[in-house]
Scaffold this active site. Structure first.
Site, short mmCIF file in Angstrom:
data_model
loop_
_atom_site.label_atom_id
_atom_site.label_comp_id
_atom_site.label_asym_id
_atom_site.label_seq_id
_atom_site.Cartn_x
_atom_site.Cartn_y
_atom_site.Cartn_z
N CYS A 49 0.84 -1.20 0.00
CA CYS A 49 0.00 0.00 0.00
C CYS A 49 0.88 1.26 0.00
O CYS A 49 1.54 1.55 -0.99
CB CYS A 49 -0.97 -0.05 1.18
SG CYS A 49 -2.37 1.09 0.99
N HIS A 86 -3.59 -5.31 0.70
CA HIS A 86 -3.01 -5.73 1.98
C HIS A 86 -3.01 -7.26 2.08
O HIS A 86 -4.02 -7.86 2.42
CB HIS A 86 -3.81 -5.13 3.15
CG HIS A 86 -3.57 -3.67 3.34
ND1 HIS A 86 -2.60 -3.17 4.18
CD2 HIS A 86 -4.18 -2.59 2.79
CE1 HIS A 86 -2.60 -1.86 4.14
NE2 HIS A 86 -3.55 -1.47 3.30
N GLU A 141 -1.65 -8.97 4.37
CA GLU A 141 -1.59 -9.40 5.77
C GLU A 141 -2.96 -9.62 6.39
O GLU A 141 -3.07 -10.29 7.42
CB GLU A 141 -0.80 -8.38 6.60
CG GLU A 141 -1.45 -7.02 6.80
CD GLU A 141 -1.15 -6.02 5.70
OE1 GLU A 141 -1.17 -4.81 5.98
OE2 GLU A 141 -0.92 -6.44 4.54
N SER A 167 -0.42 -11.92 37.97
CA SER A 167 -1.83 -11.52 37.99
C SER A 167 -2.77 -12.70 37.78
O SER A 167 -3.96 -12.60 38.06
CB SER A 167 -2.08 -10.49 36.88
OG SER A 167 -1.94 -11.10 35.60
N GLY A 168 -2.25 -13.80 37.26
CA GLY A 168 -3.11 -14.91 36.88
C GLY A 168 -3.49 -14.85 35.42
O GLY A 168 -4.07 -15.79 34.88
N GLY A 169 -3.17 -13.72 34.75
CA GLY A 169 -3.39 -13.61 33.32
C GLY A 169 -2.38 -14.43 32.54
O GLY A 169 -1.39 -14.92 33.10
N VAL A 170 -2.60 -14.55 31.24
CA VAL A 170 -1.76 -15.42 30.41
C VAL A 170 -0.31 -14.94 30.40
O VAL A 170 0.62 -15.74 30.60
CB VAL A 170 -2.31 -15.48 28.96
CG1 VAL A 170 -1.37 -16.26 28.07
CG2 VAL A 170 -3.69 -16.12 28.95
N SER A 197 1.63 -12.90 32.39
CA SER A 197 2.44 -13.02 33.61
C SER A 197 2.60 -14.49 34.01
O SER A 197 3.64 -14.89 34.55
CB SER A 197 1.83 -12.21 34.76
OG SER A 197 0.61 -12.76 35.20
#
Length: 527
Positions: free
Chosen positions: A81, A176, A178, A230-233, A235
């Site tokens: 582009c 594009h 992608e 934190s328990g998130g993916v 961390s």
């Protein structure tokens, strides 16, 4: 050392997708601003360069240009582009403001036999022309190709939709490749990276673990590291990788702000402390957080209070670990790109990464970011290979402020308890209901799903009595990139089952509604 593809960012909203597509071909890629200096480009030593799209116009004099060093490296270059237009203008072609703009789906006719598009097509016309279904997003267009270039593709409104200089291996695509809307986009990028650039396909998470472990050990030595878990993916995977590398030199601090999902604190402790043997300090700070949030209704104010209080609690705990020299964080590659691009001319305006803040300086610690080279899908793959439960690694995103931004208005402990139970019922049901067509659970078929507590009451009838209780909204969306999203068309049977369970099992709620707003105009989260 991995072969690398350098992606220069001219401000497109979808530049990250280019890097993801290249990595999906098992080739390492990095995104850098378009105005990096020549010495950086040479030292990076890429096997090829991709120039992203962008919102600027090359017809203006003060807009971004491609560093001349790119064209002097002697490696293949692909302009997408705006990248194609900049290439054309700088190499002696002509670009003009287009009177007929193209935004959205288009059918492109491939012309001549070029190494980039040879054999790639979506269908053939009755006249025998190979056609491609692509996604366009441009106003300007190339009027004259530079010397040495040949026409590669065209549309009715864009006669030069793609061009190629086969001798120098310079290619330009006005569409594009992608984005998923360009059906053969992945094939085009793989052709460029693997065949034209000749890059080795050796970027795999199995290899990455060994490399990352060696790098962490070399960086940290015998020193101690603390990590906010934190328990998130992100961390969680960072903790598992660091523990693999340095074992007991890692201490995690898990701050429970009272706004987590049902049984989440127990699950985090069971996974890390019991299953993986990681040292975890569990801090129950729920009383402090809820006290600070009392009377606050503005969403942004709630976010700031939760963020500031988290830093304060974490800082107090980390200060007790006097032998720690490093602060580890689950920063991932999109965070790095967004922070680097902030304020750059031509770049999209995005948030700076919230994890980093001022903690390293305040605590006088060195910063360690073991995931900073990885995209989210790579982080998930790494987590599974490190032994984390797939249910943890592949679960839906959860906001940092937790239920604090899923309780509209003031946050109260009673509201959080009601929402926790309603949300758990919704998620459990999504996991157990299987779509007959795909064989997948509706949890896996949605990108994010959750319940929202509404601070309004409605009249109901339960048994022979009148009730006046709270309302819960359910939200489920499907998206590829979270920049846009469609509301999920969940089966009525599933929604009815969830509604009945919540109303019968969660005392205090007598009405359940389903949010059918897309993004845009709505955001995914309510606050």
């Amino acid at each position: 050392m991995h072969d690398k593809i350098l992606i220069l960012d001219f401000g497109s909203q979808v530049t990250q997708l280019i890097a993801r597509r290249v990595r999906e071909a098992n080739v390492y890629s990095e995104i850098h601003p378009y105005d990096v200096d020549a010495s950086f480009i040479r030292d990076f030593a890429p096997k090829g360069v991709i120039l992203s799209g962008g919102p600027s116009s090359v017809t203006e004099t003060d807009t971004p240009r491609v560093p001349q060093a790119v064209f002097e490296l002697g490696v293949p270059v692909l302009g997408i582009c705006y990248g194609m237009q900049a290439m054309a203008e700088q190499l002696g072609g002509k670009v003009d403001i287009g009177h007929l703009r193209e935004f959205g789906y288009a059918e492109v006719r491939a012309r001549n036999h070029t190494s980039l598009l040879e054999g790639i097509k979506d269908f053939t016309t009755p006249e025998g022309h190979g056609m491609l279904k692509v996604w366009m997003s441009h106003g300007d267009k190339v009027l004259e190709m530079p010397p040495g270039f040949a026409l590669m593709a065209s549309t009715e409104s864009c006669p030069i939709a793609a061009m190629a200089d086969e001798k120098r291996h310079f290619y330009g695509l006005q569409w594009h490749p992608e984005v998923t809307h360009t059906v053969q986009g992945r094939a085009m990028l793989e052709r460029f990276v693997l065949q034209i650039c000749g890059a080795r396909a050796d970027w795999e998470m199995g290899n990455y673990i060994d490399e990352a472990v060696a790098k962490i050990r070399e960086q940290v030595g015998n020193e101690h590291v603390i990590l906010g878990l934190s328990g998130g993916v992100d961390s969680s995977v960072a903790a598992a990788l660091l523990h693999r590398a340095i074992g007991d030199q890692l201490t995690c601090v898990f701050v429970d702000h009272g706004l987590l999902r049902l049984n989440e604190a127990e699950q985090v402790m069971a996974t890390f402390a019991d299953h993986l043997g990681v040292k975890v300090i569990h801090v129950d700070a729920s009383e402090v957080f809820l006290r600070k949030l009392a009377g606050v209704t503005d969403p942004e104010a709630k976010r700031k209070i939760i963020g500031a209080e988290f830093v304060e609690v974490f800082q107090a705990e980390a200060g007790r670990l006097t032998d720690a020299k490093w602060l580890a964080q689950g920063t991932i590659y999109p965070d790095v790109i967004e922070s680097a691009g902030k304020g750059k001319k031509g770049a999209q305006t995005i948030k700076s990464h919230h994890n980093v803040g001022g903690l390293p300086e305040t605590l006088n610690l060195k910063l360690l970011e073991p995931l900073r080279e990885l995209f989210k899908d790579e982080v998930r793959e790494l987590g599974v290979k490190l032994g984390l439960p797939p249910a943890m690694v592949y679960r839906h995103p959860f906001p940092g402020p937790g239920l604090g931004v899923r309780i509209l208005g003031e946050v109260k402990r009673d509201f959080a308890d009601l929402l926790r139970r309603a949300d758990a019922i919704f998620i459990e049901t999504l996991r157990t209901f299987i779509d007959k067509e795909t064989g997948k659970s509706w949890y896996d078929l949605t990108s994010q799903a959750f319940a929202v507590f509404l601070p309004v009451k409605s009249v109901g009838v339960m048994g022979d009595g009148r009730t006046y209780e709270y309302v819960v909204a359910l939200r489920a969306v499907q998206t590829l990139d979270f920049m846009t999203a469609h509301w999920a068309h969940l089966p009525h049977e599933l929604l009815g089952h969830v509604s009945n369970r919540i109303i019968n099992e969660v005392r205090g709620i007598n009405r359940v509604v389903y949010d059918i707003s897309g993004k845009p105009p709505a955001t995914i989260e309510w606050e």
